[in-house]
Design a protein around this motif. Sequence first.
Motif, PDB file in Angstrom:
ATOM      1  N   LEU A 129       0.834  -1.208   0.000  1.00  0.00           N
ATOM      2  CA  LEU A 129       0.000   0.000   0.000  1.00  0.00           C
ATOM      3  C   LEU A 129       0.869   1.258   0.000  1.00  0.00           C
ATOM      4  CD1 LEU A 129      -2.753  -1.051   2.580  1.00  0.00           C
ATOM      5  CD2 LEU A 129      -3.028  -0.829   0.101  1.00  0.00           C
ATOM      6  N   ARG A 130       1.932   1.207   0.767  1.00  0.00           N
ATOM      7  CA  ARG A 130       2.837   2.354   0.836  1.00  0.00           C
ATOM      8  C   ARG A 130       3.484   2.598  -0.524  1.00  0.00           C
ATOM      9  NH1 ARG A 130       5.456   0.787   4.930  1.00  0.00           N
ATOM     10  NH2 ARG A 130       7.228  -0.203   3.917  1.00  0.00           N
ATOM     11  N   ARG A 131       3.944   1.513  -1.150  1.00  0.00           N
ATOM     12  CA  ARG A 131       4.600   1.645  -2.447  1.00  0.00           C
ATOM     13  C   ARG A 131       3.647   2.223  -3.501  1.00  0.00           C
ATOM     14  NH1 ARG A 131       6.613  -3.051  -2.503  1.00  0.00           N
ATOM     15  NH2 ARG A 131       4.984  -4.149  -3.667  1.00  0.00           N
ATOM     16  N   GLY A 132       2.418   1.729  -3.527  1.00  0.00           N
ATOM     17  CA  GLY A 132       1.445   2.231  -4.497  1.00  0.00           C
ATOM     18  C   GLY A 132       1.160   3.709  -4.315  1.00  0.00           C
ATOM     19  N   THR A 133       1.034   4.131  -3.056  1.00  0.00           N
ATOM     20  CA  THR A 133       0.773   5.542  -2.771  1.00  0.00           C
ATOM     21  C   THR A 133       1.939   6.420  -3.200  1.00  0.00           C
ATOM     22  OG1 THR A 133      -0.619   4.952  -0.875  1.00  0.00           O
ATOM     23  CG2 THR A 133       0.229   7.203  -0.954  1.00  0.00           C
ATOM     24  N   LEU A 134       3.161   5.979  -2.893  1.00  0.00           N
ATOM     25  CA  LEU A 134       4.345   6.757  -3.239  1.00  0.00           C
ATOM     26  C   LEU A 134       4.559   6.829  -4.747  1.00  0.00           C
ATOM     27  CD1 LEU A 134       6.766   5.532  -0.421  1.00  0.00           C
ATOM     28  CD2 LEU A 134       5.713   7.787  -0.620  1.00  0.00           C
ATOM     29  N   TYR A 135       4.291   5.733  -5.455  1.00  0.00           N
ATOM     30  CA  TYR A 135       4.404   5.748  -6.907  1.00  0.00           C
ATOM     31  C   TYR A 135       3.471   6.807  -7.504  1.00  0.00           C
ATOM     32  CZ  TYR A 135       7.110   1.373  -7.265  1.00  0.00           C
ATOM     33  OH  TYR A 135       8.079   0.401  -7.203  1.00  0.00           O
ATOM     34  N   GLY A 136       2.235   6.803  -7.020  1.00  0.00           N
ATOM     35  CA  GLY A 136       1.264   7.762  -7.527  1.00  0.00           C
ATOM     36  C   GLY A 136       1.652   9.193  -7.207  1.00  0.00           C
ATOM     37  N   PHE A 137       2.183   9.425  -6.011  1.00  0.00           N
ATOM     38  CA  PHE A 137       2.556  10.781  -5.624  1.00  0.00           C
ATOM     39  C   PHE A 137       3.756  11.274  -6.421  1.00  0.00           C
ATOM     40  CE2 PHE A 137       4.363  14.076  -2.802  1.00  0.00           C
ATOM     41  CZ  PHE A 137       3.235  14.887  -2.695  1.00  0.00           C
ATOM     42  N   ALA A 138       4.673  10.380  -6.770  1.00  0.00           N
ATOM     43  CA  ALA A 138       5.824  10.768  -7.582  1.00  0.00           C
ATOM     44  C   ALA A 138       5.357  11.341  -8.925  1.00  0.00           C
ATOM     45  CB  ALA A 138       6.738   9.567  -7.814  1.00  0.00           C
ATOM     46  N   GLU A 139       4.335  10.744  -9.494  1.00  0.00           N
ATOM     47  CA  GLU A 139       3.784  11.257 -10.750  1.00  0.00           C
ATOM     48  C   GLU A 139       3.158  12.641 -10.545  1.00  0.00           C
ATOM     49  OE1 GLU A 139       1.670   8.554 -13.493  1.00  0.00           O
ATOM     50  OE2 GLU A 139       1.915   7.039 -11.939  1.00  0.00           O
ATOM     51  N   GLU A 140       2.476  12.812  -9.407  1.00  0.00           N
ATOM     52  CA  GLU A 140       1.825  14.093  -9.121  1.00  0.00           C
ATOM     53  C   GLU A 140       2.823  15.243  -9.072  1.00  0.00           C
ATOM     54  OE1 GLU A 140      -0.798  14.282  -5.783  1.00  0.00           O
ATOM     55  OE2 GLU A 140      -1.592  12.254  -6.117  1.00  0.00           O
ATOM     56  N   ILE A 141       3.977  15.011  -8.472  1.00  0.00           N
ATOM     57  CA  ILE A 141       4.946  16.094  -8.291  1.00  0.00           C
ATOM     58  C   ILE A 141       5.994  16.133  -9.415  1.00  0.00           C
ATOM     59  CG2 ILE A 141       4.633  16.106  -5.795  1.00  0.00           C
ATOM     60  CD1 ILE A 141       7.320  14.666  -5.527  1.00  0.00           C
ATOM     61  N   GLY A 142       5.864  15.227 -10.368  1.00  0.00           N
ATOM     62  CA  GLY A 142       6.783  15.237 -11.498  1.00  0.00           C
ATOM     63  C   GLY A 142       8.164  14.687 -11.205  1.00  0.00           C
ATOM     64  N   ALA A 143       8.263  13.797 -10.220  1.00  0.00           N
ATOM     65  CA  ALA A 143       9.547  13.168  -9.909  1.00  0.00           C
ATOM     66  C   ALA A 143       9.766  11.979 -10.838  1.00  0.00           C
ATOM     67  CB  ALA A 143       9.577  12.710  -8.454  1.00  0.00           C
ATOM     68  N   ASN A 144      10.903  11.945 -11.518  1.00  0.00           N
ATOM     69  CA  ASN A 144      11.166  10.845 -12.444  1.00  0.00           C
ATOM     70  C   ASN A 144      12.014   9.739 -11.828  1.00  0.00           C
ATOM     71  OD1 ASN A 144      13.425  12.623 -12.455  1.00  0.00           O
ATOM     72  ND2 ASN A 144      14.143  11.722 -14.367  1.00  0.00           N
ATOM     73  N   LYS A 145      12.493   9.927 -10.599  1.00  0.00           N
ATOM     74  CA  LYS A 145      13.223   8.892  -9.872  1.00  0.00           C
ATOM     75  C   LYS A 145      12.676   8.826  -8.437  1.00  0.00           C
ATOM     76  CE  LYS A 145      16.251   8.150 -13.235  1.00  0.00           C
ATOM     77  NZ  LYS A 145      17.604   8.738 -13.238  1.00  0.00           N
ATOM     78  N   ILE A 146      12.571   7.613  -7.918  1.00  0.00           N
ATOM     79  CA  ILE A 146      12.126   7.399  -6.539  1.00  0.00           C
ATOM     80  C   ILE A 146      13.247   6.695  -5.794  1.00  0.00           C
ATOM     81  CG2 ILE A 146      10.427   6.285  -5.042  1.00  0.00           C
ATOM     82  CD1 ILE A 146       8.460   6.343  -7.379  1.00  0.00           C
ATOM     83  N   ALA A 147      13.821   7.361  -4.788  1.00  0.00           N
ATOM     84  CA  ALA A 147      14.946   6.801  -4.046  1.00  0.00           C
ATOM     85  C   ALA A 147      14.462   6.123  -2.766  1.00  0.00           C
ATOM     86  CB  ALA A 147      15.952   7.899  -3.698  1.00  0.00           C
ATOM     87  N   LEU A 148      14.797   4.848  -2.625  1.00  0.00           N
ATOM     88  CA  LEU A 148      14.455   4.069  -1.435  1.00  0.00           C
ATOM     89  C   LEU A 148      15.728   3.753  -0.651  1.00  0.00           C
ATOM     90  CD1 LEU A 148      11.874   1.529  -2.944  1.00  0.00           C
ATOM     91  CD2 LEU A 148      11.441   3.774  -1.926  1.00  0.00           C
ATOM     92  N   GLY A 149      15.588   3.593   0.660  1.00  0.00           N
ATOM     93  CA  GLY A 149      16.750   3.454   1.537  1.00  0.00           C
ATOM     94  C   GLY A 149      17.231   2.043   1.801  1.00  0.00           C
TER      95      GLY A 149
END
Length: 303
Positions: A129-149
Amino acid sequence: MNSAVETEDKKLKTRLNKLQKRLRREVGQAIETFNMIEDGDKVMVCLSGGKDSYAMLDILMNLQKSAPIQFELVAVNLDQKQPGFPEHILPDYLQSLGVPFHIVERDTYSVVKALVPEGKTTCGLCSRLRRGTLYGFAEEIGANKIALGHHRDDILETFFLNMFYGGKLKAMPPKLVSDDGKNMVIRPLAYAREKDISAYAELRGFPIIPCNLCGSQENLQRQVIKEMLQAWDKTHPGRIETMFRSLCNVVPSHLADAELFDFKGLQLGYAHGIHPGMQGFEKNGMNPISITQPAERIDILAL
């Protein structure tokens, strides 16, 4: 007394500097090897409030100042509405850094509690659920890379989890594209050791938020693997490093996956049985692997 305190402070600063240089070097190597960050990228740095994501943001901000390319960092935390979650900690910390950030509020906690039986671990569903939400939000803000720790130990643990419990040789890739092709995930800490990150987080005094607020049981299978790796690290120093290097040096022709390598197409008379133009295969309908090394004809009678 003052002299002793000064000496101790000096030692701590020296240790912090060494750790920062090591982590900076390892993150830089990972970024270069896998081409994680390019000029003009907008990188969404996912913060959970744990040591790993804090260290990742810290090192990326440090590298950003001296990098030969320009890229943007945006910190994002997902507030899943867990009872007792200290909502002020991350905003206060991020404001003090001066980094752009967003707090995304989604009540995934209630969803997880409603769907997962009492006593069962909630980590799997929670992470999806967390991953799905973050993927969608990345598109909203125009982020083309998602960095995970995720760090090197996480990658090795996942490898053994998949091998022991799933029957697959599979780990966490340092860089991947989501199933729908819309998001690119990077793991800048792929080369970093967990014990170095833990020590760095303690010395930097990051405001750690515990991950047990939801009352979930720890993933017992992952814990077993973690303890196994930690025991090996103590009794056989260097083994962890060697195992991780093996993930970076895969030889498909010496495994046993007929969908990954074209064993049926091997022919006598050629080096390793690979004739010119022969192709192996990737699984799941992906593009075939071209054999780029030229294959020389062997004089069998001369062997």
